[in-house]
Design an enzyme around this catalytic site. Structure first.
Site, PDB file in Angstrom:
ATOM      1  N   ARG A 178       0.836  -1.194   0.000  1.00  0.00           N
ATOM      2  CA  ARG A 178       0.000   0.000   0.000  1.00  0.00           C
ATOM      3  C   ARG A 178       0.872   1.246   0.000  1.00  0.00           C
ATOM      4  O   ARG A 178       0.571   2.247  -0.647  1.00  0.00           O
ATOM      5  CB  ARG A 178      -0.935   0.029   1.219  1.00  0.00           C
ATOM      6  CG  ARG A 178      -1.919   1.228   1.161  1.00  0.00           C
ATOM      7  CD  ARG A 178      -2.682   1.424   2.460  1.00  0.00           C
ATOM      8  NE  ARG A 178      -1.817   1.880   3.542  1.00  0.00           N
ATOM      9  CZ  ARG A 178      -1.531   1.185   4.636  1.00  0.00           C
ATOM     10  NH1 ARG A 178      -2.031  -0.038   4.799  1.00  0.00           N
ATOM     11  NH2 ARG A 178      -0.738   1.675   5.564  1.00  0.00           N
ATOM     12  N   TYR A 185     -16.945  16.913 -15.536  1.00  0.00           N
ATOM     13  CA  TYR A 185     -17.311  15.496 -15.610  1.00  0.00           C
ATOM     14  C   TYR A 185     -18.327  15.172 -14.504  1.00  0.00           C
ATOM     15  O   TYR A 185     -18.222  15.651 -13.380  1.00  0.00           O
ATOM     16  CB  TYR A 185     -16.049  14.659 -15.460  1.00  0.00           C
ATOM     17  CG  TYR A 185     -16.277  13.210 -15.125  1.00  0.00           C
ATOM     18  CD1 TYR A 185     -17.110  12.401 -15.899  1.00  0.00           C
ATOM     19  CD2 TYR A 185     -15.649  12.631 -14.020  1.00  0.00           C
ATOM     20  CE1 TYR A 185     -17.312  11.073 -15.587  1.00  0.00           C
ATOM     21  CE2 TYR A 185     -15.830  11.299 -13.706  1.00  0.00           C
ATOM     22  CZ  TYR A 185     -16.673  10.528 -14.488  1.00  0.00           C
ATOM     23  OH  TYR A 185     -16.873   9.210 -14.162  1.00  0.00           O
ATOM     24  N   ASP A 222      -7.471  18.786 -14.721  1.00  0.00           N
ATOM     25  CA  ASP A 222      -7.755  17.433 -15.187  1.00  0.00           C
ATOM     26  C   ASP A 222      -7.334  17.367 -16.649  1.00  0.00           C
ATOM     27  O   ASP A 222      -7.952  17.985 -17.524  1.00  0.00           O
ATOM     28  CB  ASP A 222      -9.243  17.129 -15.024  1.00  0.00           C
ATOM     29  CG  ASP A 222      -9.593  15.680 -15.364  1.00  0.00           C
ATOM     30  OD1 ASP A 222      -8.871  15.058 -16.174  1.00  0.00           O
ATOM     31  OD2 ASP A 222     -10.599  15.182 -14.836  1.00  0.00           O
ATOM     32  N   LYS A 266      -8.259   5.994 -19.249  1.00  0.00           N
ATOM     33  CA  LYS A 266      -8.605   6.498 -20.566  1.00  0.00           C
ATOM     34  C   LYS A 266      -7.422   6.375 -21.535  1.00  0.00           C
ATOM     35  O   LYS A 266      -6.971   5.284 -21.816  1.00  0.00           O
ATOM     36  CB  LYS A 266      -9.109   7.930 -20.439  1.00  0.00           C
ATOM     37  CG  LYS A 266     -10.181   8.123 -19.348  1.00  0.00           C
ATOM     38  CD  LYS A 266     -11.373   7.211 -19.485  1.00  0.00           C
ATOM     39  CE  LYS A 266     -12.564   7.621 -18.612  1.00  0.00           C
ATOM     40  NZ  LYS A 266     -12.320   7.573 -17.160  1.00  0.00           N
TER      41      LYS A 266
END
Length: 391
Positions: A61, A114, A186, A211
């Site tokens: 982690r 978004y 973004d 993406k």
């Protein structure tokens, strides 16, 4: 930016984008010479004595070698000093907000954001006692009108999702910094191949690596990149504390996608340009949103700050919502589906799919809007498919 983007000096000699995409953070394995970083599918690591981490690894982690390779790669592509990889783009956004905001702080978000980002602010962040307001970030005066003494962040998408709005990053950085706020950009729609916000004054770059960086619709991930060491440490602390990290296999898949990002984006952009031209000339289409078109209100800014104009195109139908839904149902090569940025072409109705959460808000999208993620198939097939779907 029409000239080849260059890396940050911490990544060695200056190289072109495609070279960095393949080599940054990708040193051959020292034990075997493998040219592709291994998938370290491991949760814990043998320590050299109590508290003696080996090369900084103790628990995956906190750090994992495969994720480290991806983080170094993404930082290099964005000309940044520190990259961080997450389980999704929204996990990356959540880390930014938890790191940089406290109760009573104020954030400005785009009026064309978004749907998932809007949902994060309206349904989650608001409950922390953080105030937010919307503005047209393409208009600096509109953003300045929303500034308050408590404004800590200005959040920008450029190009925006789904109406491809363009914000002048350098101008917005000046607006933010003059107000004592940070600018978050973004960069998902552009990818670092087309645009590097840190070089234009942004403080934090956000990606959904699901993406274009992943590029094959087979992985979900997110990333942050910054140029400020102290900010990078703060974000890394929260990344570890919150735990929404990218797993090793997902990190490896994103790295594999990044190696071909440049050549894929060239094809995405050329195909999207042709699609936009077809749509703009079609009698059933009332408006086309593509920053590569001279008719787009943000075209001149896009020319200034982008290498090319991306693979996303949105358009509206003159006959309204029913016609938009019918077009979405009629395509054969364009697959009806959410997400974007994969090699295959996708079509969707934002109002009922990706942006349904904005219904009834200031960010509600037009009901006659269709969004295309233009893939890298043969352009003649894509044009023919849209032509038959439009009738």
């Amino acid at each position: 930016m029409n000239e080849q983007q260059q890396s940050h000096s911490s990544h060695g000699p200056q190289h072109g984008f495609e070279t960095l995409a393949i080599h940054a953070g990708q040193e051959p394995d020292p034990h075997t010479g493998a040219v592709v970083p291994p998938i370290y599918q491991v949760s814990t690591y043998k320590q050299d004595g109590v508290g003696g981490m080996r090369n900084g690894y103790e628990y995956s982690r906190s750090a994992n070698p495969t994720r480290t390779a991806l983080e170094e790669n993404v930082a290099a592509l964005e000309s940044g000093r520190r990259g961080l990889a997450f389980a999704s783009g929204l996990a990356a956004e959540d880390c930014v907000l938890r790191t940089l905001l406290k109760p009573d702080d104020h954030v400005i978000i785009p009026d064309d954001a978004y749907g998932g980002t809007f949902r994060l602010f309206s349904k989650v962040v608001e409950r922390w006692g953080i105030e937010w307001s919307v503005a047209n970030t393409s208009d600096p005066a509109a953003v300045r009108a929303q500034l308050r003494d408590r404004t800590k962040l200005i959040w920008v998408e450029t190009p925006s999702n789904p109406v491809l709005g363009i914000t002048d990053i350098a101008v917005m950085a000046e607006v933010a910094h003059t107000a004592g706020a940070r600018l978050v950009v973004d960069n998902t729609f552009a990818s670092p191949y087309l645009q590097q916000p840190l070089t234009l004054g942004a403080d934090v770059v956000v990606h959904s690596t699901t993406k274009y960086m992943g590029g094959h619709s087979d992985v979900v991930g997110g990333a942050l990149v910054v140029n400020e060491d102290a900010l990078g440490e703060e974000l890394a602390f929260h990344q570890n504390s919150i735990g929404g990290v990218a797993g090793p296999f997902d990190s490896w898949l994103v790295m594999r996608g990044i190696k071909t990002l440049g050549v894929r984006m060239d094809r995405h952009c050329s195909n999207a340009s042709r699609v936009a031209e077809l749509l703009e000339a079609h009698p059933r289409v009332s408006q086309v949103y593509y920053p590569g078109l001279p008719s787009h209100p943000g075209h001149e800014v896009a020319v200034k700050q982008m290498r090319a104009f991306g693979g996303m195109v949105s358009f509206r139908l003159r006959e309204g919502e029913r016609a938009a839904l019918e077009v979405c149902d009629r395509t054969k090569v364009f697959t009806l589906g959410e997400s974007l940025g994969g090699v295959e072409s996708l079509i969707e109705h934002p109002g009922k799919m990706t942006h349904a959460s904005t219904e009834g808000s200031a960010l509600e999208v037009p009901s006659d809007l269709v969004r295309l993620s233009v893939g890298i198939e043969s352009i003649d097939d894509l044009l023919a498919d849209l032509a038959q779907a439009l009738g």
